[in-house]
Design a protein around this motif. Structure first.
Motif, PDB file in Angstrom:
ATOM      1  N   ASP A  12      74.134  75.087   1.529  1.00  7.20           N
ATOM      2  CA  ASP A  12      74.449  75.825   0.310  1.00  7.20           C
ATOM      3  C   ASP A  12      75.888  76.342   0.350  1.00  7.20           C
ATOM      4  OD1 ASP A  12      74.069  76.966  -2.198  1.00  7.20           O
ATOM      5  OD2 ASP A  12      73.287  78.832  -1.372  1.00  7.20           O
ATOM      6  N   LYS A  14      79.647  76.917  -0.867  1.00  9.08           N
ATOM      7  CA  LYS A  14      80.343  77.084  -2.153  1.00  9.08           C
ATOM      8  C   LYS A  14      81.544  76.144  -2.197  1.00  9.08           C
ATOM      9  CE  LYS A  14      79.026  81.878  -2.782  1.00  9.08           C
ATOM     10  NZ  LYS A  14      79.515  83.271  -2.838  1.00  9.08           N
ATOM     11  N   CYS A  15      81.645  75.390  -3.294  1.00  5.69           N
ATOM     12  CA  CYS A  15      82.681  74.374  -3.431  1.00  5.69           C
ATOM     13  C   CYS A  15      83.435  74.527  -4.754  1.00  5.69           C
ATOM     14  CB  CYS A  15      82.062  72.980  -3.394  1.00  5.69           C
ATOM     15  SG  CYS A  15      81.073  72.622  -1.928  1.00  5.69           S
ATOM     16  N   ARG A  16      84.686  74.100  -4.733  1.00  4.83           N
ATOM     17  CA  ARG A  16      85.514  74.015  -5.935  1.00  4.83           C
ATOM     18  C   ARG A  16      85.890  72.555  -6.136  1.00  4.83           C
ATOM     19  NH1 ARG A  16      88.297  78.510  -7.865  1.00  4.83           N
ATOM     20  NH2 ARG A  16      90.088  77.240  -8.363  1.00  4.83           N
ATOM     21  N   HIS A  44      74.665  71.974  -2.408  1.00  6.34           N
ATOM     22  CA  HIS A  44      75.805  72.888  -2.390  1.00  6.34           C
ATOM     23  C   HIS A  44      76.074  73.409  -3.799  1.00  6.34           C
ATOM     24  CE1 HIS A  44      76.328  71.663   1.703  1.00  6.34           C
ATOM     25  NE2 HIS A  44      76.326  70.403   1.320  1.00  6.34           N
ATOM     26  N   ARG A  45      76.823  74.507  -3.887  1.00  3.37           N
ATOM     27  CA  ARG A  45      77.117  75.126  -5.176  1.00  3.37           C
ATOM     28  C   ARG A  45      78.554  74.872  -5.586  1.00  3.37           C
ATOM     29  NH1 ARG A  45      75.967  81.136  -4.586  1.00  3.37           N
ATOM     30  NH2 ARG A  45      75.849  80.598  -2.401  1.00  3.37           N
ATOM     31  N   VAL A  47      81.311  76.347  -7.566  1.00  2.41           N
ATOM     32  CA  VAL A  47      81.598  77.664  -8.143  1.00  2.41           C
ATOM     33  C   VAL A  47      82.744  77.621  -9.141  1.00  2.41           C
ATOM     34  CG1 VAL A  47      80.591  78.947  -6.223  1.00  2.41           C
ATOM     35  CG2 VAL A  47      83.025  78.341  -6.156  1.00  2.41           C
ATOM     36  N   ASP A  70      86.024  82.569  -2.825  1.00  2.00           N
ATOM     37  CA  ASP A  70      84.959  82.545  -1.820  1.00  2.00           C
ATOM     38  C   ASP A  70      84.439  81.138  -1.559  1.00  2.00           C
ATOM     39  OD1 ASP A  70      83.682  82.256  -4.252  1.00  2.00           O
ATOM     40  OD2 ASP A  70      82.055  83.647  -3.777  1.00  2.00           O
ATOM     41  N   ALA A  71      85.021  80.131  -2.199  1.00  2.00           N
ATOM     42  CA  ALA A  71      84.632  78.745  -1.936  1.00  2.00           C
ATOM     43  C   ALA A  71      85.144  78.337  -0.568  1.00  2.00           C
ATOM     44  CB  ALA A  71      85.192  77.817  -3.006  1.00  2.00           C
TER      45      ALA A  71
END
Length: 170
Positions: A12, A14-16, A44-45, A47, A70-71
């Motif tokens: 999980d 956080k990705c951009r 994964h998220r 964001v 925070d990614a």
């Protein structure tokens, strides 16, 4: 410590996603959509998602924004070719802390199996900047399917685990 080395990974994450293009928008950015879908399917998220033109300053600003967020992972699509306007890799080289040479090498090797010698012209790159993993992939839908599906997703969680383990020991 129990478990295999391969089990030591973050989930999980956080990705951009950043698309570099002067011609694409949200409606026409197939590659950005593919990346977001593959990341989410992989647990994964995503964001944030942005599109910026092929402009070195704008690319650098977007990379810096990603690193300050925070990614933990930034995937850039576009700007890996030989044209003077293809600046994504050049910008990353100026900013990165550490190159991940195996990423580009493996991407070109896998691409060779699909497109032949033209794969040698790709400047796909992986690097770290602070505690952020950054991958720069070509802008074509097939390239992002290959890069994210075959390389990024299988290593993403373990790479974040390794970065964090190193930082915990500092």
């Amino acid at each position: 410590m129990g478990g295999s080395h391969e089990e030591l990974k973050e989930e999980d994450v956080k990705c951009r996603v950043l698309t570099v293009s002067t011609t694409r928008d949200e409606g026409t950015d197939k590659s950005g959509k593919i990346i977001r879908g593959l990341l989410e399917e992989g647990g994964h998220r995503v964001v944030s998602y942005d599109i910026v033109p092929d402009d070195g300053d704008r690319i650098a600003d977007s990379i810096e924004k990603g690193v300050r967020s925070d990614a933990r992972v930034l995937i850039v699509t576009g700007g890996t070719g030989l044209s003077l306007r293809d600046q994504s890799v050049d910008v990353l080289i100026e900013m990165e802390d550490r190159e991940l040479p195996g990423f580009g090498e493996l991407f070109r090797s896998l691409s060779y199996e699909e497109i032949g010698p033209r794969a040698a012209l790709s400047r796909a790159r992986g690097a770290t900047l602070g505690d952020t993993l950054i991958f720069v992939l070509p802008g074509s839908p097939n390239a992002v399917k290959l890069g994210v599906g075959e390389l990024v997703l299988p290593i993403l969680g373990h790479a974040i685990y390794e970065i964090d383990k190193e930082r915990e020991n500092d």
